[in-house]
Design a protein around this motif. Structure first.
Motif, mmCIF file in Angstrom:
data_model
loop_
_atom_site.group_PDB
_atom_site.id
_atom_site.type_symbol
_atom_site.label_atom_id
_atom_site.label_comp_id
_atom_site.label_asym_id
_atom_site.label_seq_id
_atom_site.Cartn_x
_atom_site.Cartn_y
_atom_site.Cartn_z
ATOM 1 N N LEU A 138 -19.029 22.883 -82.200
ATOM 2 C CA LEU A 138 -17.929 22.208 -81.514
ATOM 3 C C LEU A 138 -16.737 22.128 -82.461
ATOM 4 N N LEU A 139 -15.632 22.743 -82.081
ATOM 5 C CA LEU A 139 -14.412 22.703 -82.890
ATOM 6 C C LEU A 139 -13.530 21.567 -82.390
ATOM 7 N N LEU A 140 -13.155 20.674 -83.294
ATOM 8 C CA LEU A 140 -12.513 19.422 -82.886
ATOM 9 C C LEU A 140 -11.143 19.215 -83.511
ATOM 10 N N ILE A 141 -10.547 20.275 -84.021
ATOM 11 C CA ILE A 141 -9.287 20.146 -84.762
ATOM 12 C C ILE A 141 -8.196 19.501 -83.912
ATOM 13 N N SER A 142 -8.093 19.909 -82.661
ATOM 14 C CA SER A 142 -7.016 19.404 -81.799
ATOM 15 C C SER A 142 -7.499 18.322 -80.841
ATOM 16 N N ARG A 143 -8.673 17.765 -81.087
ATOM 17 C CA ARG A 143 -9.250 16.806 -80.145
ATOM 18 C C ARG A 143 -9.301 15.383 -80.689
ATOM 19 N N MET A 144 -8.603 15.121 -81.775
ATOM 20 C CA MET A 144 -8.557 13.770 -82.329
ATOM 21 C C MET A 144 -7.115 13.286 -82.391
ATOM 22 N N ASP A 145 -6.900 12.078 -81.915
ATOM 23 C CA ASP A 145 -5.572 11.474 -81.970
ATOM 24 C C ASP A 145 -5.412 10.686 -83.268
ATOM 25 N N PRO A 146 -4.201 10.606 -83.797
ATOM 26 C CA PRO A 146 -3.959 9.767 -84.983
ATOM 27 C C PRO A 146 -4.329 8.315 -84.697
ATOM 28 N N THR A 147 -4.866 7.653 -85.695
ATOM 29 C CA THR A 147 -5.296 6.263 -85.530
ATOM 30 C C THR A 147 -4.410 5.333 -86.352
ATOM 31 N N PRO A 148 -4.211 4.101 -85.886
ATOM 32 C CA PRO A 148 -3.367 3.160 -86.629
ATOM 33 C C PRO A 148 -4.039 2.676 -87.911
ATOM 34 N N VAL A 149 -3.243 2.120 -88.797
ATOM 35 C CA VAL A 149 -3.672 1.565 -90.089
ATOM 36 C C VAL A 149 -4.192 2.669 -91.007
ATOM 37 N N ILE A 150 -5.355 3.221 -90.686
ATOM 38 C CA ILE A 150 -5.904 4.343 -91.451
ATOM 39 C C ILE A 150 -6.016 5.537 -90.512
ATOM 40 N N ASP A 151 -5.209 6.536 -90.752
ATOM 41 C CA ASP A 151 -5.187 7.712 -89.881
ATOM 42 C C ASP A 151 -6.292 8.685 -90.300
ATOM 43 N N LEU A 152 -7.349 8.736 -89.506
ATOM 44 C CA LEU A 152 -8.487 9.588 -89.847
ATOM 45 C C LEU A 152 -8.222 11.067 -89.594
ATOM 46 N N THR A 153 -7.084 11.388 -89.011
ATOM 47 C CA THR A 153 -6.752 12.801 -88.810
ATOM 48 C C THR A 153 -6.006 13.380 -90.008
ATOM 49 N N SER A 154 -5.665 12.537 -90.969
ATOM 50 C CA SER A 154 -4.963 13.009 -92.165
ATOM 51 C C SER A 154 -5.922 13.016 -93.353
ATOM 52 N N PRO A 155 -5.744 13.937 -94.293
ATOM 53 C CA PRO A 155 -6.629 13.987 -95.469
ATOM 54 C C PRO A 155 -6.634 12.684 -96.268
ATOM 55 N N LYS A 156 -5.466 12.058 -96.420
ATOM 56 C CA LYS A 156 -5.402 10.800 -97.166
ATOM 57 C C LYS A 156 -6.147 9.685 -96.445
ATOM 58 N N ILE A 158 -8.717 9.912 -94.169
ATOM 59 C CA ILE A 158 -10.170 10.081 -94.171
ATOM 60 C C ILE A 158 -10.726 9.899 -95.575
ATOM 61 N N TYR A 159 -9.925 10.240 -96.585
ATOM 62 C CA TYR A 159 -10.338 10.037 -97.983
ATOM 63 C C TYR A 159 -10.515 8.550 -98.268
ATOM 64 N N LEU A 160 -9.520 7.755 -97.877
ATOM 65 C CA LEU A 160 -9.588 6.311 -98.082
ATOM 66 C C LEU A 160 -10.720 5.696 -97.267
ATOM 67 N N PHE A 161 -10.834 6.110 -96.016
ATOM 68 C CA PHE A 161 -11.852 5.534 -95.134
ATOM 69 C C PHE A 161 -13.262 5.861 -95.626
ATOM 70 N N ALA A 162 -13.473 7.076 -96.094
ATOM 71 C CA ALA A 162 -14.793 7.471 -96.592
ATOM 72 C C ALA A 162 -15.208 6.602 -97.773
ATOM 73 N N PHE A 163 -14.265 6.287 -98.646
ATOM 74 C CA PHE A 163 -14.597 5.452 -99.801
ATOM 75 C C PHE A 163 -14.808 3.995 -99.410
#
Length: 328
Positions: A138-156, A158-163
């Motif tokens: 399942l390819l999901l590149i274009s199937r996620m919307d930006p999220t408030p506070v911590i944007d999980l669609t951006s590398p920064k 998801i990096y912060l959220f993962a930690f």
């Protein structure tokens, strides 16, 4: 109380330092370390606290990953909700599978988990190919919307959220392993299950709950994996990767708090760096694991903890009193 506060502060310091390592190391590498260390933590808990070795961790990783992936592909676009759906899917599967698997001991438990991994791989690759698309995934590149506070669609983001998630997982396991009665009973199950039964404890319930907790941790890592890589395919449940979580746990130190983190850092580091020069980089991991096991059989962190305990005990020994004659 002092040790308790120190352990919490240690977790904060370690993950803060790891987060700011992005100034020296690629953020992609550190994000992968954070996600895979969560994955390895559950396996480490099973081995170190219950004495149960599981080669079925990719299956539990896959259910979390596909739970998140199927939600994003067919139902919604919020990655936070996708992670929650992945965790819930993992919980349901773990609760059902655990009812049967925790009745088994030792090698039977290990083999059944590995067989479950094979079944899961077939399920996502062949049986449910109409919805999972098998090896293509399942390819999901274009199937996620930006999220408030911590944007999980951006590398920064998801990096912060993962930690943040990894640190919370470590806080939870720190309490579970060092402060909770449940963690102590898990260790008792490993040491002498029959005696615990004699004392009136229902060891089946203890093992079942520990199984669910440990493998839900793997499911959480799977959901994070899907959101981070924006895709998921059947190879995530491949039996060829069944030994990875066990190797990481044993390398770092099964049952120790920071063993999975150290083991993951070394494992991912060797995979990313050594694979550029050596085709079969897994050989290096195997050789390193053999050396570590021969050196102490407790992993890197377990061996270091043992050495530090001996050193501290030696320093705390009282000095011999002076004799009345003034001799030393």
């Amino acid at each position: 109380m002092k040790r308790y506060l120190n352990s919490w502060s240690t977790i904060i310091i370690v993950f803060t330092l790891l987060y700011f390592l992005k100034a020296f190391l690629p953020a992609a590498f550190l994000t992968e370390v954070a996600i895979y260390s969560i994955y390895a933590m559950g396996c480490s808990f099973l081995i170190g606290r219950l004495g149960l070795t599981s080669f079925g961790q990719p299956a539990f990783l896959a259910f979390g990953a596909y739970g998140a992936g199927i939600y994003l592909y067919y139902f919604g676009t919020n990655p936070f909700v996708a992670i929650l759906v992945g965790v819930l899917a993992s919980v349901v599967v773990n609760m059902l599978v655990g009812l049967f698997f925790v009745r088994l001991n030792s090698s039977y438990f290990t083999l059944c988990n590995q067989a479950f991994c094979v079944v899961t791989f077939f399920l996502f690759q062949k049986a449910l190919v109409k919805w999972t698309f098998g090896d293509n995934g399942l390819l999901l590149i274009s199937r996620m919307d930006p999220t408030p506070v911590i944007d999980l669609t951006s590398p920064k983001g998801i990096y912060l959220f993962a930690f943040i998630v990894a640190a919370l997982v470590w806080f939870f396991y720190n309490y579970l392993m060092k402060r909770s009665v449940f963690g102590a009973t898990c260790l008792c199950v490993k040491d002498n299950e029959q005696k615990l039964r004699f004392l009136g404890y229902k060891t089946y319930n203890i093992k079942w709950l520990a199984f669910v907790i440990a493998n839900t941790t793997a499911g959480l890592a799977g959901a994070l994996y899907t959101v981070y890589f924006c895709m998921v395919n059947a190879n995530i449940a491949s039996v060829s990767s069944a030994s990875e979580a066990v190797a990481i746990s044993m390398l770092g130190g099964a049952g120790t708090l920071f063993g999975p983190l150290v083991g993951t850092f070394i494992f991912i580091g060797l995979k990313d760096i050594a694979s550029q020069f050596i085709r079969h980089w897994e050989v290096l991991v195997g050789l390193l694991l053999i050396v570590v096991m021969l050196a102490g059989q407790k992993g890197i962190v377990g061996s270091l903890e043992g050495y530090l305990a001996k050193y501290t005990a030696k320093k705390s020994e009282p000095t011999p009193a002076l004799t009345q004659e003034g001799g030393v």
